[in-house]
Design a protein around this motif. Structure first.
Motif, mmCIF file in Angstrom:
data_model
loop_
_atom_site.group_PDB
_atom_site.id
_atom_site.type_symbol
_atom_site.label_atom_id
_atom_site.label_comp_id
_atom_site.label_asym_id
_atom_site.label_seq_id
_atom_site.Cartn_x
_atom_site.Cartn_y
_atom_site.Cartn_z
ATOM 1 N N VAL A 14 -65.969 1.479 -30.146
ATOM 2 C CA VAL A 14 -66.198 0.772 -31.412
ATOM 3 C C VAL A 14 -67.446 1.301 -32.114
ATOM 4 N N VAL A 15 -68.531 1.528 -31.370
ATOM 5 C CA VAL A 15 -69.759 2.061 -31.973
ATOM 6 C C VAL A 15 -69.492 3.432 -32.594
ATOM 7 N N ASP A 16 -68.769 4.292 -31.875
ATOM 8 C CA ASP A 16 -68.430 5.609 -32.423
ATOM 9 C C ASP A 16 -67.664 5.461 -33.734
ATOM 10 N N TYR A 17 -66.719 4.545 -33.764
ATOM 11 C CA TYR A 17 -65.895 4.363 -34.963
ATOM 12 C C TYR A 17 -66.744 3.857 -36.125
ATOM 13 N N ILE A 18 -67.614 2.896 -35.873
ATOM 14 C CA ILE A 18 -68.456 2.354 -36.945
ATOM 15 C C ILE A 18 -69.310 3.458 -37.568
ATOM 16 N N TYR A 19 -69.976 4.248 -36.733
ATOM 17 C CA TYR A 19 -70.853 5.297 -37.255
ATOM 18 C C TYR A 19 -70.075 6.366 -38.017
ATOM 19 N N GLU A 20 -68.853 6.626 -37.598
ATOM 20 C CA GLU A 20 -68.055 7.651 -38.267
ATOM 21 C C GLU A 20 -67.459 7.159 -39.578
ATOM 22 N N HIS A 21 -67.491 5.832 -39.820
ATOM 23 C CA HIS A 21 -66.843 5.284 -41.009
ATOM 24 C C HIS A 21 -67.764 4.370 -41.817
ATOM 25 N N LEU A 22 -69.082 4.559 -41.714
ATOM 26 C CA LEU A 22 -70.004 3.727 -42.477
ATOM 27 C C LEU A 22 -69.810 3.875 -43.976
ATOM 28 N N ASP A 23 -69.344 5.054 -44.411
ATOM 29 C CA ASP A 23 -69.148 5.296 -45.841
ATOM 30 C C ASP A 23 -67.816 4.761 -46.350
ATOM 31 N N GLU A 24 -67.037 4.138 -45.471
ATOM 32 C CA GLU A 24 -65.703 3.684 -45.844
ATOM 33 C C GLU A 24 -65.592 2.172 -45.632
ATOM 34 N N PRO A 25 -64.581 1.544 -46.245
ATOM 35 C CA PRO A 25 -64.355 0.118 -45.968
ATOM 36 C C PRO A 25 -64.075 -0.097 -44.483
ATOM 37 N N LEU A 26 -64.671 -1.127 -43.920
ATOM 38 C CA LEU A 26 -64.490 -1.434 -42.497
ATOM 39 C C LEU A 26 -63.936 -2.850 -42.366
ATOM 40 N N ASP A 27 -62.730 -2.958 -41.841
ATOM 41 C CA ASP A 27 -62.143 -4.258 -41.536
ATOM 42 C C ASP A 27 -62.637 -4.660 -40.153
ATOM 43 N N LEU A 28 -63.506 -5.655 -40.087
ATOM 44 C CA LEU A 28 -64.120 -6.018 -38.810
ATOM 45 C C LEU A 28 -63.094 -6.440 -37.777
ATOM 46 N N ASN A 29 -62.006 -7.084 -38.227
ATOM 47 C CA ASN A 29 -60.988 -7.490 -37.262
ATOM 48 C C ASN A 29 -60.232 -6.293 -36.696
ATOM 49 N N SER A 30 -60.099 -5.229 -37.509
ATOM 50 C CA SER A 30 -59.395 -4.046 -37.010
ATOM 51 C C SER A 30 -60.184 -3.358 -35.896
ATOM 52 N N LEU A 31 -61.505 -3.582 -35.863
ATOM 53 C CA LEU A 31 -62.300 -2.991 -34.787
ATOM 54 C C LEU A 31 -61.918 -3.586 -33.436
ATOM 55 N N ALA A 32 -61.366 -4.786 -33.458
ATOM 56 C CA ALA A 32 -60.888 -5.385 -32.207
ATOM 57 C C ALA A 32 -59.737 -4.578 -31.634
ATOM 58 N N ASP A 33 -58.911 -3.977 -32.503
ATOM 59 C CA ASP A 33 -57.819 -3.130 -32.012
ATOM 60 C C ASP A 33 -58.363 -1.917 -31.274
ATOM 61 N N ILE A 34 -59.465 -1.363 -31.792
ATOM 62 C CA ILE A 34 -60.078 -0.207 -31.129
ATOM 63 C C ILE A 34 -60.626 -0.608 -29.767
ATOM 64 N N ALA A 35 -61.116 -1.854 -29.666
ATOM 65 C CA ALA A 35 -61.626 -2.361 -28.392
ATOM 66 C C ALA A 35 -60.503 -2.878 -27.490
ATOM 67 N N HIS A 36 -59.263 -2.920 -28.035
ATOM 68 C CA HIS A 36 -58.108 -3.434 -27.280
ATOM 69 C C HIS A 36 -58.343 -4.873 -26.835
ATOM 70 N N MET A 37 -58.819 -5.693 -27.777
ATOM 71 C CA MET A 37 -59.028 -7.118 -27.515
ATOM 72 C C MET A 37 -58.611 -7.908 -28.739
ATOM 73 N N SER A 38 -58.365 -9.195 -28.561
ATOM 74 C CA SER A 38 -58.068 -10.050 -29.705
ATOM 75 C C SER A 38 -59.337 -10.177 -30.545
ATOM 76 N N PRO A 39 -59.207 -10.326 -31.885
ATOM 77 C CA PRO A 39 -60.406 -10.431 -32.734
ATOM 78 C C PRO A 39 -61.366 -11.519 -32.296
ATOM 79 N N THR A 40 -60.833 -12.699 -31.937
ATOM 80 C CA THR A 40 -61.707 -13.813 -31.558
ATOM 81 C C THR A 40 -62.536 -13.461 -30.332
#
Length: 290
Positions: A14-40
């Motif tokens: 998730v940290v790698d993804y955030i740093y690589e996409h700081l210049d782009e829109p970031l859906d915080l819930n979609s980061l849960a998919d990268i972590a393979h966990m439910s958003p909550t």
């Protein structure tokens, strides 16, 4: 059974993804998919590991990137706002002012880095050299200091990516009770080495009796013994480049000292999650010959 390092791997993705996409829109819930966990569950795990919400991390990193661009580029405030995820300039101005104490345009001209810019300019006038000098102390490190660190390759201003991973590991193994300080080691000269090739380490100095198992992604290193010139910098990390420039171009020629062979390092005296950027304190250690 899932062990703590399983969560470390998820966090690093998730940290790698955030740093690589700081210049782009970031859906915080979609980061849960990268972590393979439910958003909550992911948001809860992230906050427990990092000590701040995922939204707070993204906002902090984007404003840090914006501050660096304000200081080190000629991009307009409007361009920087858009690349920081703000579609409306007033929203960016408000968020930046709340975090940095000044609106973006004034920060560019009057932030804590500006005194070093002025001091560098003052050296051109011999009558103003004394006014251009700031307090630097000489410190002797008697013995090498063992440290643990996460490797970073790329622009020094992006070493925060490695610090996020180091912080996550420290939190997961409850290492804070052994932590003495956090430092960054910078191995290359950014005036000679391409930004993408710069090598650095985000490091922790732990008490000798820590007894922690060190995972593969965390290296065991040391700070070299020797003499160092130490300059205390107060303000956002984005302004450190100007402080280094002053040390090399103004202080060193006037000091009678010669540079040593060890890398420079920085000792971070407070936490960017806990204090405003203008209140951050950093000791810059410049190696000197014996």
């Amino acid at each position: 059974m899932v062990d703590r390092y399983h969560y470390q791997a998820r966090f690093q993705r998730v940290v790698d993804y955030i740093y690589e996409h700081l210049d782009e829109p970031l859906d915080l819930n979609s980061l849960a998919d990268i972590a393979h966990m439910s958003p909550t569950h992911w948001h809860r795990v992230y906050q427990a590991i990092c000590g701040e919400t995922l939204a707070a991390t993204v906002k902090r990193l984007r404003l840090h990137q914006a501050a660096a661009r304000l200081i080190n580029t000629e991009l307009s405030v409007e361009q920087i706002a858009r690349s920081s995820g703000y579609s409306a300039l007033p929203s960016f101005n408000r968020a930046f002012s709340q975090a940095y104490g000044l609106p973006p345009a004034r920060f560019r001209a009057e932030g804590s880095h500006s005194k070093f810019v002025l001091a560098i300019a003052a050296k051109e006038n011999e009558a103003m050299v004394e006014e251009a000098m700031m307090d630097v102390r000489i410190e002797q490190i008697e013995q090498p200091i063992p440290i643990v660190g996460v490797r970073h390759q790329g622009p020094y201003i992006e070493i925060g990516k490695a610090f996020e991973k180091l912080n996550a590991w420290l939190m997961q193994v409850d290492a804070w009770r052994y932590l003495k300080t956090v430092i960054g080691i910078y191995h290359d000269d950014p005036t000679c080495v391409a930004p993408q090739d710069l090598r650095s380490h985000a490091c922790a100095v732990l008490k000798p009796d820590h007894g922690l198992a060190i995972p593969d992604e965390v290296e065991q290193l040391e700070v070299a013994a020797g003499r160092y010139a130490v300059l205390r910098f107060k303000g956002p990390y984005a302004g450190l480049q100007q402080a280094y420039h002053w040390l090399f171009s103004v202080w060193l020629p006037q000091s009678g000292e010669e540079l040593g062979d060890q890398p420079c390092f920085e000792d971070y005296l407070n936490n960017p999650r806990e204090v405003a950027p203008e209140a951050l304190l950093t000791d810059i250690y410049l190696p000197l010959r014996e």
